[in-house]
Design an enzyme around this catalytic site. Structure first.
Site, PDB file in Angstrom:
ATOM      1  N   ARG A  25       0.819  -1.214   0.000  1.00  0.00           N
ATOM      2  CA  ARG A  25       0.000   0.000   0.000  1.00  0.00           C
ATOM      3  C   ARG A  25       0.859   1.274   0.000  1.00  0.00           C
ATOM      4  O   ARG A  25       0.482   2.285   0.615  1.00  0.00           O
ATOM      5  CB  ARG A  25      -0.935   0.044   1.225  1.00  0.00           C
ATOM      6  CG  ARG A  25      -2.024  -0.997   1.218  1.00  0.00           C
ATOM      7  CD  ARG A  25      -3.262  -0.506   0.493  1.00  0.00           C
ATOM      8  NE  ARG A  25      -4.197  -1.610   0.289  1.00  0.00           N
ATOM      9  CZ  ARG A  25      -5.261  -1.837   1.040  1.00  0.00           C
ATOM     10  NH1 ARG A  25      -5.560  -1.034   2.023  1.00  0.00           N
ATOM     11  NH2 ARG A  25      -6.041  -2.864   0.789  1.00  0.00           N
ATOM     12  N   ARG A  29      -3.416   6.508   1.322  1.00  0.00           N
ATOM     13  CA  ARG A  29      -3.965   7.727   1.935  1.00  0.00           C
ATOM     14  C   ARG A  29      -3.034   8.434   2.911  1.00  0.00           C
ATOM     15  O   ARG A  29      -3.289   9.565   3.287  1.00  0.00           O
ATOM     16  CB  ARG A  29      -5.290   7.389   2.629  1.00  0.00           C
ATOM     17  CG  ARG A  29      -6.408   7.142   1.652  1.00  0.00           C
ATOM     18  CD  ARG A  29      -7.566   6.413   2.300  1.00  0.00           C
ATOM     19  NE  ARG A  29      -7.154   5.061   2.617  1.00  0.00           N
ATOM     20  CZ  ARG A  29      -7.935   4.147   3.181  1.00  0.00           C
ATOM     21  NH1 ARG A  29      -9.160   4.455   3.524  1.00  0.00           N
ATOM     22  NH2 ARG A  29      -7.486   2.936   3.424  1.00  0.00           N
ATOM     23  N   ASP A  75      -6.821  -2.864  -7.467  1.00  0.00           N
ATOM     24  CA  ASP A  75      -7.354  -3.531  -6.280  1.00  0.00           C
ATOM     25  C   ASP A  75      -7.688  -4.974  -6.616  1.00  0.00           C
ATOM     26  O   ASP A  75      -8.047  -5.283  -7.754  1.00  0.00           O
ATOM     27  CB  ASP A  75      -8.601  -2.821  -5.756  1.00  0.00           C
ATOM     28  CG  ASP A  75      -8.882  -3.229  -4.319  1.00  0.00           C
ATOM     29  OD1 ASP A  75      -8.293  -2.635  -3.395  1.00  0.00           O
ATOM     30  OD2 ASP A  75      -9.670  -4.173  -4.111  1.00  0.00           O
ATOM     31  N   TYR A 152     -14.802 -12.126  -0.173  1.00  0.00           N
ATOM     32  CA  TYR A 152     -15.520 -10.862  -0.431  1.00  0.00           C
ATOM     33  C   TYR A 152     -16.723 -11.093  -1.338  1.00  0.00           C
ATOM     34  O   TYR A 152     -17.777 -10.487  -1.156  1.00  0.00           O
ATOM     35  CB  TYR A 152     -14.569  -9.835  -1.063  1.00  0.00           C
ATOM     36  CG  TYR A 152     -13.534  -9.304  -0.093  1.00  0.00           C
ATOM     37  CD1 TYR A 152     -13.842  -8.213   0.740  1.00  0.00           C
ATOM     38  CD2 TYR A 152     -12.283  -9.883   0.022  1.00  0.00           C
ATOM     39  CE1 TYR A 152     -12.896  -7.733   1.640  1.00  0.00           C
ATOM     40  CE2 TYR A 152     -11.342  -9.410   0.919  1.00  0.00           C
ATOM     41  CZ  TYR A 152     -11.652  -8.342   1.729  1.00  0.00           C
ATOM     42  OH  TYR A 152     -10.724  -7.880   2.636  1.00  0.00           O
TER      43      TYR A 152
HETATM   44  O1  CP3 Z   1      -0.024  -2.018  -2.394  1.00  0.00           O
HETATM   45  C1  CP3 Z   1      -0.328  -1.093  -3.186  1.00  0.00           C
HETATM   46  O2  CP3 Z   1      -0.019   0.089  -3.005  1.00  0.00           O
HETATM   47  C2  CP3 Z   1      -1.034  -1.479  -4.480  1.00  0.00           C
HETATM   48  C3  CP3 Z   1      -2.435  -1.239  -4.547  1.00  0.00           C
HETATM   49  C4  CP3 Z   1      -3.341  -2.116  -3.702  1.00  0.00           C
HETATM   50  C5  CP3 Z   1      -4.554  -1.639  -3.141  1.00  0.00           C
HETATM   51  N1  CP3 Z   1      -5.206  -2.695  -2.606  1.00  0.00           N
HETATM   52  C6  CP3 Z   1      -5.018  -0.255  -3.182  1.00  0.00           C
HETATM   53  C7  CP3 Z   1      -6.061   0.164  -2.238  1.00  0.00           C
HETATM   54  C8  CP3 Z   1      -3.245  -3.470  -3.407  1.00  0.00           C
HETATM   55  C9  CP3 Z   1      -2.120  -4.457  -3.697  1.00  0.00           C
HETATM   56  C10 CP3 Z   1      -4.459  -3.825  -2.737  1.00  0.00           C
HETATM   57  C11 CP3 Z   1      -4.746  -5.202  -2.299  1.00  0.00           C
HETATM   58  C12 CP3 Z   1      -5.972  -5.471  -1.564  1.00  0.00           C
HETATM   59  N2  CP3 Z   1      -7.199  -4.876  -1.692  1.00  0.00           N
HETATM   60  C13 CP3 Z   1      -6.108  -6.519  -0.620  1.00  0.00           C
HETATM   61  C14 CP3 Z   1      -5.032  -7.499  -0.263  1.00  0.00           C
HETATM   62  C15 CP3 Z   1      -3.987  -6.935   0.610  1.00  0.00           C
HETATM   63  C16 CP3 Z   1      -4.436  -6.591   2.006  1.00  0.00           C
HETATM   64  O3  CP3 Z   1      -4.409  -5.373   2.305  1.00  0.00           O
HETATM   65  O4  CP3 Z   1      -4.764  -7.490   2.761  1.00  0.00           O
HETATM   66  C17 CP3 Z   1      -7.429  -6.482  -0.134  1.00  0.00           C
HETATM   67  C18 CP3 Z   1      -8.006  -7.392   0.923  1.00  0.00           C
HETATM   68  C19 CP3 Z   1      -8.108  -5.442  -0.829  1.00  0.00           C
HETATM   69  C20 CP3 Z   1      -9.541  -5.068  -0.729  1.00  0.00           C
HETATM   70  C21 CP3 Z   1      -9.695  -3.706  -0.239  1.00  0.00           C
HETATM   71  N3  CP3 Z   1      -9.361  -2.580  -0.955  1.00  0.00           N
HETATM   72  C22 CP3 Z   1     -10.196  -3.294   1.010  1.00  0.00           C
HETATM   73  C23 CP3 Z   1     -10.653  -4.230   2.101  1.00  0.00           C
HETATM   74  C24 CP3 Z   1     -10.164  -1.906   1.012  1.00  0.00           C
HETATM   75  C25 CP3 Z   1     -10.728  -0.998   2.063  1.00  0.00           C
HETATM   76  C26 CP3 Z   1      -9.846  -0.937   3.248  1.00  0.00           C
HETATM   77  C27 CP3 Z   1      -9.153   0.363   3.273  1.00  0.00           C
HETATM   78  O5  CP3 Z   1      -7.930   0.364   3.498  1.00  0.00           O
HETATM   79  O6  CP3 Z   1      -9.843   1.386   3.097  1.00  0.00           O
HETATM   80  C28 CP3 Z   1      -9.601  -1.468  -0.207  1.00  0.00           C
HETATM   81  C29 CP3 Z   1      -9.352  -0.072  -0.619  1.00  0.00           C
HETATM   82  C30 CP3 Z   1      -7.990   0.262  -1.103  1.00  0.00           C
HETATM   83  N4  CP3 Z   1      -7.226  -0.496  -1.942  1.00  0.00           N
HETATM   84  C31 CP3 Z   1      -7.297   1.464  -0.833  1.00  0.00           C
HETATM   85  C32 CP3 Z   1      -6.091   1.421  -1.548  1.00  0.00           C
HETATM   86  C33 CP3 Z   1      -5.031   2.488  -1.628  1.00  0.00           C
HETATM   87  C34 CP3 Z   1      -7.819   2.602  -0.002  1.00  0.00           C
HETATM   88  C35 CP3 Z   1      -8.848   3.266  -0.852  1.00  0.00           C
HETATM   89  C36 CP3 Z   1      -8.945   4.748  -0.710  1.00  0.00           C
HETATM   90  O7  CP3 Z   1      -8.127   5.488  -1.308  1.00  0.00           O
HETATM   91  O8  CP3 Z   1      -9.872   5.164  -0.014  1.00  0.00           O
END
Ligand code: CP3
Length: 344
Positions: A25, A29, A75, A152
């Protein structure tokens, strides 16, 4: 030469005094520049599908910190969407999807061959990154592992214990396995296209692997990862694969051998000494600083970073966090972590 990139050298099994470093990540944010670009895009999903802006946020942490790898901004839930599930994000809460609990729900999903229509902008993002990344920075593509993606799709949201997915597995195993197979096939094609578009490494995120126990872990975490890795190795020999069966515990032991992945990413529920003894014996490992240090910083961050580097110096290692950086992290702490790793 591509082989000169620090990250690819670690994945090829090279032990380095200063390990390559990137962060799960890393575009997120906690960075003001990310928040600005996200606002410009409108919302998170619009950002994922806007290739120019998705490439921009992927590059932001590279410019700011000079990480050794960039990870595609996208994502894991785009695959369910490409298969026909509804997907939206509720601000402050997380993802929501249409649920799959019956054969009729499953029948509404589209074929694997249709996914690229939705996912084309993601391949476009990779093509832009391939052009714009510094020569020394490796480009990582990724997808969710079938089990994690299925949790999910079944529940329609994130769940603390993956209860609905475990329930479907118990009540309608045929449907559960059909869903996992569909996701596995889609993931192979998706990652294959990412590689064709420029990804030099791919990572499979199994964030909820830890809730699969015993035979279930073998069948639904290990086996799909093995199938994806085998298919990718056949289509794209030489492209390394990182597996991340998060919180697998004892399941980390032998995971690389059983699945064929080139590197096992480990979370911070295990110590680096344990990882060196039980996982790094089979090859490259990635991890595993607790994300909270990016919030708290200070001497504890320095000590723990040095501890991990030292404990894993005996074999190939990629420095990373144990899980994604959180939005409340302080960007200065990321710099402190990098400086500490690179002090050598
Ligand atoms: O790592 C990186 O920077 C690459 C981009 C990336 C994102 N999500 C961007 C993201 C990657 C590799 C993911 C993987 C992801 N997404 C996983 C597996 C890894 C982990 O964290 O366990 C999962 C379970 C998801 C599903 C997901 N996406 C959830 C549950 C959420 C909401 C939780 C949260 O942090 O708000 C997201 C949103 C998400 N994916 C964000 C980002 C940068 C935040 C979104 C925003 O900008 O509001």
């Amino acid at each position: 030469m591509a082989e000169q990139k620090k990250l690819l050298r670690a994945l090829a099994g090279e032990k380095q005094h200063v390990p390559p470093i990137w962060m799960m990540r890393q575009a997120g944010r906690y960075l003001p520049e990310y928040r600005a670009t996200r606002a410009e895009a409108g919302d998170f999903l619009s950002l994922c599908y806007n290739s120019e802006l998705a490439a921009e946020v992927t590059l932001q942490p590279i410019r700011r910190y000079g990480f050794d790898a960039a990870i595609l901004f996208a994502d894991i839930l785009l695959v369910p969407q490409a298969l026909g599930a509804d997907l939206w994000f509720v601000t402050g809460e997380g993802p929501r999807l249409s649920t799959i609990t019956t054969d009729a729900d499953f029948a509404k999903l589209g074929p694997v061959s249709d996914i690229h229509e939705t996912l084309n902008p993601i391949y476009e993002t990779l093509k832009i990154l391939k052009r714009e990344l510094p020569a020394e920075t490796a480009l990582i593509g990724f997808a969710g592992a079938p089990w994690t993606v299925a949790t999910y799709m079944i529940a329609g949201r994130g769940t603390p214990d993956q209860g609905p997915a475990h329930a479907l597995k118990a009540e309608n195993r045929t449907l559960f396995e059909a869903l996992l197979t569909r996701i596995t096939e889609a993931t192979i094609d998706y990652l294959s296209k990412q590689i064709e578009a420029g990804a030099e490494v791919v990572k499979i995120f199994d964030s909820w692997a830890g809730s699969l126990k015993g035979e279930d872990f073998q069948k639904y975490a290990l086996e799909p990862c093995r199938q994806i890795t085998a298919a990718l190795k056949q289509r794209h020999p030489g492209i390394p694969v990182i597996g991340f069966p998060r919180e697998a515990g004892e399941g980390y032991i032998g995971f690389a051998k059983a699945t064929g992945v080139d590197c096992v990413a480990v979370d911070n529920s295990v110590t680096p000494e344990w990882v060196a003894e039980h996982v790094q014996v089979d090859g490259c490992v990635q991890g595993n600083l607790a994300s909270r240090h990016m919030v708290t910083g200070g001497q504890e961050l320095i000590d723990e970073t040095r501890h991990i580097v030292k404990a894993l110096r005996g074999g190939p290692h990629i420095f990373n966090l144990g899980h994604g950086i959180t939005p409340d992290a302080n960007p200065d702490n990321v710099q402190l972590m990098i400086d500490t790793v690179r002090e050598g």
